[in-house]
Scaffold this active site. Structure first.
Site, PDB file in Angstrom:
ATOM      1  CE  LYS A 181       0.621  -6.244  -1.215  1.00 31.95           C
ATOM      2  NZ  LYS A 181      -0.183  -7.351  -1.756  1.00 31.95           N
ATOM      3  CB  SER A 221      -1.372  -5.863  -5.295  1.00 32.60           C
ATOM      4  OG  SER A 221      -1.435  -6.799  -4.222  1.00 32.60           O
ATOM      5  CB  SER A 274      -1.195  -9.927  -4.737  1.00 33.70           C
ATOM      6  OG  SER A 274      -2.041  -9.116  -5.477  1.00 33.70           O
TER       7      SER A 274
END
Ligand code: GLN
Length: 486
Positions: free
Chosen positions: A74, A149, A173
């Protein structure tokens, strides 16, 4: 295939590390134009790392556990020398001079970096639509969101662009995108994993964790990233158990609590509810005892989180002033207006909304009414979990109230977007470990996720129950027919 299976193939020479990397790069080339899971693909580095591993293997050197396994990371985890943007114009040019602890541990274990994945800007969102660089699509249906997210990291694993990835979870997330994309996502206990080098959103809630296709892979990765780090004082000084060793324990007699409040939600889809209740029955077949428990404050999680998380975010994001690093506006000629303009131009609207809410909640006149009150409710939520864990060993809930929603469904209404994290947020507020794993499909063919929440530092138990469930139900990650829409 699981990490263990790939390791075997690599060891037997059925495939080389370079071939595996090439296969993944080809997959990215083929599908990522449609998915946009990656913000940057580090092909040269991946090939060089794979070659080095192949050479070491050829020399008969003993290789670390993740040697040659391609990972996606990420883009809010700092990678030395590799852009780390947080999907924000503010950090569009940011190349960190240091490596996050979790990624450093992965590389030391032989993992190969394939690239950095898309997220909601600064990890604020539930759909990956707030990325300054464009949204990510759900591999099961391109008109749906992948969740957020960490939508890029979830979509990359689900579509076979990488074998595993890392995400971060502040309010859901990791788990919610895992559920939307049909993969396994684990949020460890707060403090189990170092946050050093994770770009801070809400420091008392953030944790890093893996996305994988199997529970056993999740255990392997946690093994590598967990444990004390002198650079993060909130990282716990507690021994790391062997997570793989207990996966095959029997769960006979394990007490599984169904949180009443979660199954009574207004917005809970019937299909999701049915699928998770059926999964509970599968656990019962394995000898688990089902019990209804109540967490009366569970539904206060959202309101509490949306005071605490923005408050911490407003403090954390104050570092982006256009001076030290990050975006600097060139449109003004004095210091104070330069800072204002840098923030106005550098941050997107969701990030600004959080900063405004947080600054307001912390302001002198309101701090008692909002921030301190929220901290008290946070304790009450934690107390509810403590009570529940006096009666049961793990808790079971759906991960999200619905399956992946259509792109644009909630973009105009932040509060409706916030509600998609209703079921994941309480575990962050209480600091508890939780895992989402695929448990079925809705009529539209979209994956459904179930969430198991454990007591503090009981990742082993969570992984054990999840793995036993997976053995009983069959691995449901990825498409059973291998027919991702892309
Ligand atoms: N969706 C939640 C939010 O927008 C949680 C995000 C996260 O876990 N990083 O804050």
């Amino acid at each position: 295939m699981s990490i263990a299976e790939w390791r075997q193939q690599l060891k037997l020479g059925k495939v080389s590390s370079l071939e595996l990397v090439e296969e993944k790069l080809a997959r990215i080339k083929k599908v990522d134009g449609k998915l946009h899971a990656f913000l940057e693909v580090t092909s040269d580095r991946a090939r060089a790392d794979a070659k080095r591993i192949d050479e070491a293997r050829a020399k008969g050197q003993e290789l670390p556990p993740l040697a040659g396994i391609p990972f996606a990371i990420k883009d809010n985890l700092c990678t030395k020398g590799v852009l780390t943007t947080c999907s924000s114009k503010m950090l569009e040019q940011f190349v960190p001079p240091y490596e996050s602890t979790v990624t450093e541990r992965l590389w030391n274990s032989g993992a190969v970096l394939l690239g950095k994945t898309n997220l909601d800007e600064f990890a604020m969102g539930s759909s990956t639509e707030t990325s300054a660089f464009g949204a990510t699509a759900n591999p099961w249906n391109l008109a749906r969101v992948p969740g957020g997210s960490s939508g890029g990291s979830a979509a990359a694993v689900a579509s076979g662009e990488c074998i595993a990835s890392l995400g971060s979870d502040t309010g859901g997330s990791i788990r919610q995108p895992a559920s939307f994309c049909g993969v396994v996502g684990l949020k460890p206990t707060y403090g189990r994993v170092s946050r050093w080098g994770l770009v801070a959103f809400a420091s008392s809630l953030d944790q890093v964790g893996p996305f994988t296709t199997t529970v056993a892979d999740s255990a392997e990765i946690l093994q590598v990233i967990a444990g004390r780090d002198s650079r993060d004082s909130t990282c716990l000084e507690v021994a790391v158990p062997n997570y793989s060793e207990t996966l095959n324990n029997s769960i006979s007699g394990m007490r599984v609590g169904l949180i009443k409040e979660c199954f009574e939600q207004n917005g809970l889809s019937d299909e999701v509810k049915k699928s998770v209740l059926e999964s509970a029955q599968k656990l019962q077949l394995l000898g688990a005892e089902l019990k209804e428990v109540s967490c009366p404050r569970f539904n206060d999680g959202i309101a509490t989180y949306y005071v605490i998380a923005p408050s911490e975010a407003s403090a954390n994001l104050a570092r982006y002033d256009g001076v030290k690093y990050g975006y600097r506006s060139m449109s003004t000629d004095n210091l104070s207006s330069m800072t204002t303009a840098s923030r106005t131009e550098g941050f997107g609207s969701e990030v600004k909304r959080r900063i405004l809410v947080g600054t307001y909640a912390l302001s002198a006149g309101y701090v008692d009414a909002y921030y301190k009150k929220a901290q008290k409710v946070r304790t009450l939520i934690r107390n509810d979990f403590d009570n529940a864990f006096k009666q049961v060993d793990v808790l079971l809930t759906p991960t999200a109230p619905t399956t992946a929603f259509k792109v644009g469904t909630h973009s105009a209404d932040p509060v409706s977007m916030y509600l998609s994290d209703l079921l994941t947020i309480p575990a962050n507020l209480a600091g508890l470990p939780a895992i989402s794993l695929p448990c079925g499909f809705d009529e539209a063919g979209l994956p459904i996720g179930m969430q198991l929440i454990g007591n503090v530092l009981e990742e082993s138990r969570l992984l054990n129950v999840a793995h036993q469930y997976e053995l009983e139900a069959g691995v449901m990650s990825g498409s059973p027919a291998g027919e991702l829409i892309v």
